[in-house]
Design a protein around this motif. Structure first.
Motif, PDB file in Angstrom:
ATOM      1  N   UNK A 129       0.860  -1.200   0.000  1.00 33.25           N
ATOM      2  CA  UNK A 129       0.000   0.000   0.000  1.00 33.25           C
ATOM      3  C   UNK A 129       0.888   1.240   0.000  1.00 33.25           C
ATOM      4  N   UNK A 130       1.458   1.522  -1.164  1.00 32.05           N
ATOM      5  CA  UNK A 130       2.376   2.664  -1.250  1.00 32.05           C
ATOM      6  C   UNK A 130       1.975   3.565  -2.406  1.00 32.05           C
ATOM      7  N   UNK A 131       2.583   4.743  -2.437  1.00 32.65           N
ATOM      8  CA  UNK A 131       2.297   5.683  -3.522  1.00 32.65           C
ATOM      9  C   UNK A 131       0.806   5.927  -3.649  1.00 32.65           C
ATOM     10  N   UNK A 132       0.288   5.748  -4.846  1.00 35.87           N
ATOM     11  CA  UNK A 132      -1.147   6.007  -5.053  1.00 35.87           C
ATOM     12  C   UNK A 132      -2.012   5.046  -4.236  1.00 35.87           C
ATOM     13  N   UNK A 134      -1.396   4.180  -1.172  1.00 34.08           N
ATOM     14  CA  UNK A 134      -1.225   4.374   0.277  1.00 34.08           C
ATOM     15  C   UNK A 134      -2.579   4.574   0.931  1.00 34.08           C
ATOM     16  N   UNK A 135      -2.662   4.213   2.213  1.00 35.56           N
ATOM     17  CA  UNK A 135      -3.927   4.394   2.920  1.00 35.56           C
ATOM     18  C   UNK A 135      -4.110   5.864   3.247  1.00 35.56           C
ATOM     19  N   UNK A 136      -5.338   6.218   3.598  1.00 36.73           N
ATOM     20  CA  UNK A 136      -5.648   7.619   3.849  1.00 36.73           C
ATOM     21  C   UNK A 136      -5.192   8.047   5.245  1.00 36.73           C
ATOM     22  N   UNK A 137      -5.254   7.116   6.189  1.00 34.39           N
ATOM     23  CA  UNK A 137      -4.805   7.455   7.539  1.00 34.39           C
ATOM     24  C   UNK A 137      -5.947   7.972   8.368  1.00 34.39           C
ATOM     25  N   UNK A 186       5.234  -4.543   5.315  1.00 31.86           N
ATOM     26  CA  UNK A 186       4.529  -3.908   4.192  1.00 31.86           C
ATOM     27  C   UNK A 186       3.565  -4.869   3.522  1.00 31.86           C
ATOM     28  N   UNK A 224      13.289   0.811   1.299  1.00 32.11           N
ATOM     29  CA  UNK A 224      12.252   1.834   1.518  1.00 32.11           C
ATOM     30  C   UNK A 224      12.731   3.191   2.028  1.00 32.11           C
TER      31      UNK A 224
ATOM     32  N   UNK B 229       7.286   5.798   1.330  1.00 28.10           N
ATOM     33  CA  UNK B 229       6.184   5.971   0.361  1.00 28.10           C
ATOM     34  C   UNK B 229       4.918   5.206   0.746  1.00 28.10           C
ATOM     35  N   UNK B 383       0.337  12.548  -5.176  1.00 20.83           N
ATOM     36  CA  UNK B 383       1.038  11.489  -5.906  1.00 20.83           C
ATOM     37  C   UNK B 383       1.116  11.858  -7.385  1.00 20.83           C
TER      38      UNK B 383
END
Lengths: 600, 600
Positions: A129-132, A134-137, A186, A224, B229, B383
């Motif tokens: 879950x990275x870059x686009x 990735x989670x919103x948080x 990850x 990373x 990321x 992103x």
């Protein structure tokens, strides 16, 4: 037949299109026909669920016959521009399989494959879950009773290993265990890293004071999170120690410091390991499905049995236990051995005013750090390489794209150049009686590292001290016996000694298993590390890959991870994907599980 | 007269060549002639040793007359390709001055400059030791008595502030102090950061439980070490806290936690500050040459004096002291205020089953986070931006290239779009009685932030609770008096209350000086933050830049640093260069030191 006058990228694309077509038709003959008589296909997990190299069309045919229908490779696409040099076309490509996405590297000679590398980058449906992605948080909107990041982390620390069981237990919390832990995190694979030292990085901090990495910073990044761009070329050990500690925290690893593995057994009935650990004096039983040993590159310290050792009145210890030079000012110090640790320890002792003698039992490969940097590593791991767009990830793949079979001959010119470049130092070393070698076949440092993990010194200054006699040298001899205040050498000379350091290396990693699991399991797994090159300390037969590293062993659910920072970084990717696949219940038929030829 | 039919890059190059020639001839007229009637030159330190914007040819002329001969700018070169859109040519460029290297951004209309940004990137002879300039680390060769990295760090921690004095003391160890500390470290300026909390990151950790950053991750990087990321778009406060703690350690900052500044005075005779701090109960006097306040964006909490407050039997505290919702399940909670903190606190209380009423005294700007992301920030910090090659550093410069004078009108369309996009939410909020605004001139959130640092809520969910009545709302009223178990509002209604939270904002940062140094010095420095926009809570006259931030103040050797993560990251570069220049004894004549119009 492809025409070399066309652009290399077209040639590579055409070749990949042919491979693609053959794969889609499941036409093994057509696929094999694309490879030259001298050809190699190195696969990292993508085709074989193993790390193995097929050498020659026959081996490639056998692999494809076994795997092609199952793997269903497709969508081979050249990445960027191919290049041509000396009749060899070099191309990057991406591809897919039924289960995964991959990246590869291709070298063509006369339109046919000379070397092919295929690597798995991610499992479909289990992407990081990275870059686009990735989670919103912050979960927008409000959720009564939701738990915060801190609460979830605290809950995990409290429950994992107790009410919840990790899928993987990693024995060893050095750079290897930490890098693998980060990859698994990850991928959402619950893991616990156990480490006998208190804090991450202690395995570096506790080594001798003057130690700096012998490899350059570009070669040493962790996954990373690259080091900041002001890090020194050779990082001091404590700086690396602090980095590993920070990294472990930032990557949110479940790291159990001050924890030792006492006993492990495979519970056949439950289909899981039973790993008894002692954490802060308390015994805890962990029940992971997979068990990884990440204890460096070697097993127990080799301490030679020398007659009279018990009568010695001074200090004697293995290099791994050497406390550093402070206590030995003005003392007579004897260091047995002539590889990296021996040189570093001798230099540090000399710096602190000790009287130091190095005992060289057999010839040693000396590689001056600057030369190594420029001749061997510079193209892939340097500021220049970064400028040329060779990222660390790309450098790792280029490195991986050279089959071990042809790596040795490709290394020879580097060391021929080094002989010229550093002729003066080498001459003066020999004049001082130092026994030099460049490996039996002249392939130098990296091959020695892969074959036996020893036999060399990356010179950061100690060789000058040996050449000019500051560090005294006794070569071609061994310690015959130890007396209360001296050592007697095999040539009869007696050296007074207040300190004896055994810089005599280590055994093979499967030694750990003998005590922790059982001698039978240790022998079933067999020797770890080495290529089977049939050179000193690396007996044949030829393996084609490092024994037992990062791939399935003869003991199911038991794995080895480790190596230098570069290997820990790069190969943790493939071990993590193998473990993730098993956790996700994806079938992982292992092609060509390596047989065991050497026990311990 | 340049011909627009030629390529934008040629046009920009030609313009820069003309500027270059004019500068070399020290020909102010020729230089000014290159600017349009409506034109702005924003300079970050490179020309003015200040942060200021010259608005219009006259101001530009005056600046050049004062500075051109001294600065000796040269070697203006277009960087990459210029672009053209709507008759405006956009170009990046590099340049040099007698003392420094710089980077700039140019916008041309009809061949003349509309906006020009000049920024200093490094001082010649004082470049950061990074990339190719990084140190080697392991000093090859042997050096008797050399100290290791760990010994040097330990020695510095032991001596700095005691036998050695830091050049800079930074009061406040949040993101601002830490980012500035990292810049100063790289420039070799000895600095100590003092922070009342125990650990770096505590200022985030100690805030209410559910807090996540309201700005997206791409906007929040610290200098030198980007987040991995896989970081969430909105990082949870404790995750940021841990990052800041790690960052402080990795960047090797001299960070004094559990330390408070008691008193500071400028010692005219010695030409240094005398800063008395209490560290772990012990008084220590620091003697830096420069003193930086990095205490966020604001001063003391505003707690309104309300009749009867002392009689209240429940809990009452300012939002900055709010412990979180846990203790208030089933309780009647009154939150005075309607900005970010008020909304977050109300939502958290409601999530935990409290009965919450928000008291809205005046209209508030609501900016739904997703819309803000896409409409306002996405182009620079997302992103997608990263994919488009807009690195964080470049985004920061683009942001900085818009003169504040024209920023407000440029922002209006964003919020007009937001009104359409989120019409439904806005309608339902108004139906619920919520008083909305988009800034007096419709310029929305960021201008409110710059002008007054308040007046808005970045909606991450609470607005829905207000709209649907989950969070009760009383708007257009204030608390008239406080009773033992209730509050009486200005409209006469009485609300039972077990808890009163004053989400009533903060004063100006120079308040800190009044107690720490003297009221006279606080007033001499004057109000900190705000543009002088003559809008609510930002009285005129027009300043053109943020008051007193990151630039020389009316009190020599006294500085302010802070803002959000983006500002702390970007402007720390320019404050650090100003401090380095002074440490290096480089003359730093400040052009156009801002006069003070407002005391506190």
């Amino acid at each position: 037949m492809t025409d070399l006058s066309t652009h290399p990228t077209q040639v590579a694309s055409a070749w990949l299109a042919d491979l693609n077509a053959a794969c889609e038709r499941n036409d093994v003959d057509a696929a094999v026909a694309l490879f030259g008589d001298e050809s190699y296909w190195r696969d990292l997990v993508a085709f074989t669920w193993n790390i193995c190299t097929q050498e020659g069309p026959q081996a490639i045919r056998a692999m494809l016959q076994a795997r092609l229908a199952d793997v269903k490779p497709s969508n081979f696409q050249v990445e960027g521009q191919a290049t041509e040099a000396g009749g060899v076309i070099d191309a990057w490509f991406t591809f897919e399989t039924a289960l995964a996405r991959g990246r590869g590297q291709l070298r063509l000679k006369d339109g046919k494959a000379w070397t092919l590398l295929t690597t798995m980058t991610e499992l479909k449906g289990f992407e990081e879950k990275k870059g686009v992605h990735r989670i919103k948080g912050a979960e927008h909107g409000v959720h009564p009773g939701r738990k915060t990041w801190a609460e979830l982390r605290e809950e995990e620390a409290r429950t994992l290993g107790f009410t919840e069981q990790p899928y993987v237990v990693i024995v060893g919390g050095g750079q290897g265990g930490i890098a693998l832990g980060a990859r698994l995190r990850r991928l959402g694979v619950p893991a616990i890293i156990i480490e006998k030292n208190e804090r991450p990085g202690d395995s570096w901090r506790k080594r001798y004071k003057s130690l700096c990495l012998h490899d350059p910073v570009w070669y040493d990044h962790l996954p990373y999170l690259p080091f900041p761009d002001d890090w020194p070329v050779f990082a001091p050990k404590d700086k690396i120690g602090d980095w590993l500690e920070m990294y472990t925290k930032i990557m949110e690893l479940n790291y159990w410091g001050s924890t030792t593995a006492k006993k492990a057994r495979w519970d056949e009935a439950k289909g899981e390991w039973e790993v008894v650990v002692e954490r802060g004096g308390k015994e805890i039983t962990l029940r992971p499905k997979e068990l990884v040993f990440a204890l460096g590159v070697s097993g127990y310290p080799n301490v030679p049995k020398i007659e009279g050792a018990e009568t010695f009145l001074g200090d004697q210890h293995h290099s791994s236990r050497h406390p550093g030079p402070e206590a030995y000012k003005g003392k007579k110090c004897v260091v047995l051995g002539s590889n990296n640790s021996a040189h570093d320890i001798c230099a540090a002792l000399w710096e602190h005013g000790a009287d130091v003698t190095m005992i060289q039992r057999s010839s040693t490969h000396i590689a001056p750090s600057d030369s190594l940097m420029e001749l061997a590593l510079g193209g892939l791991y340097s500021e220049q390489a970064v400028k040329n767009g060779v990222t660390t990830d790309m450098a790792d793949l280029i490195f991986a794209s050279i089959p071990y079979k042809i790596m040795a001959p490709m290394q020879v010119p580097v060391y021929d150049e080094m002989k010229k470049r550093d002729a003066d130092l080498y001459a003066r070393l020999e004049k001082a009686g130092f026994m030099l070698d460049f490996g039996v076949d002249g392939s130098g440092l990296f091959m020695k590292y892969l074959r036996r993990g020893s036999g060399y010194y990356i010179d950061v200054g100690a060789s000058e001290l040996v050449a000019n006699g500051s560090i005294k040298l006794k070569s071609g001899v061994d310690i015959a016996r130890i007396n209360p205040r001296s050592v007697t050498l095999s040539d009869g000379t007696e050296l007074p000694a207040d300190l004896i350091v055994y810089a005599t290396g280590y055994g093979s990693m499967n030694q750990w298993l003998a005590d922790l699991i059982s001698p039978a399991v240790a022998d079933k797994v067999g020797k770890v590390w080495g290529l089977g090159s049939d050179t000193p300390k690396d007996p044949g037969p030829w393996e084609g890959e490092l024994r037992n590293m990062w791939k399935p062993t003869q003991v199911p659910h038991l794995w080895f991870h480790g190596g230098n920072l570069h290997q820990s970084r790069h190969y943790s990717q493939f071990l993590a994907l193998q473990l993730k696949a098993r956790q996700a219940g994806i079938p992982t038929p292992v092609y060509q599980l390596a047989p065991v030829h050497h026990t311990r």
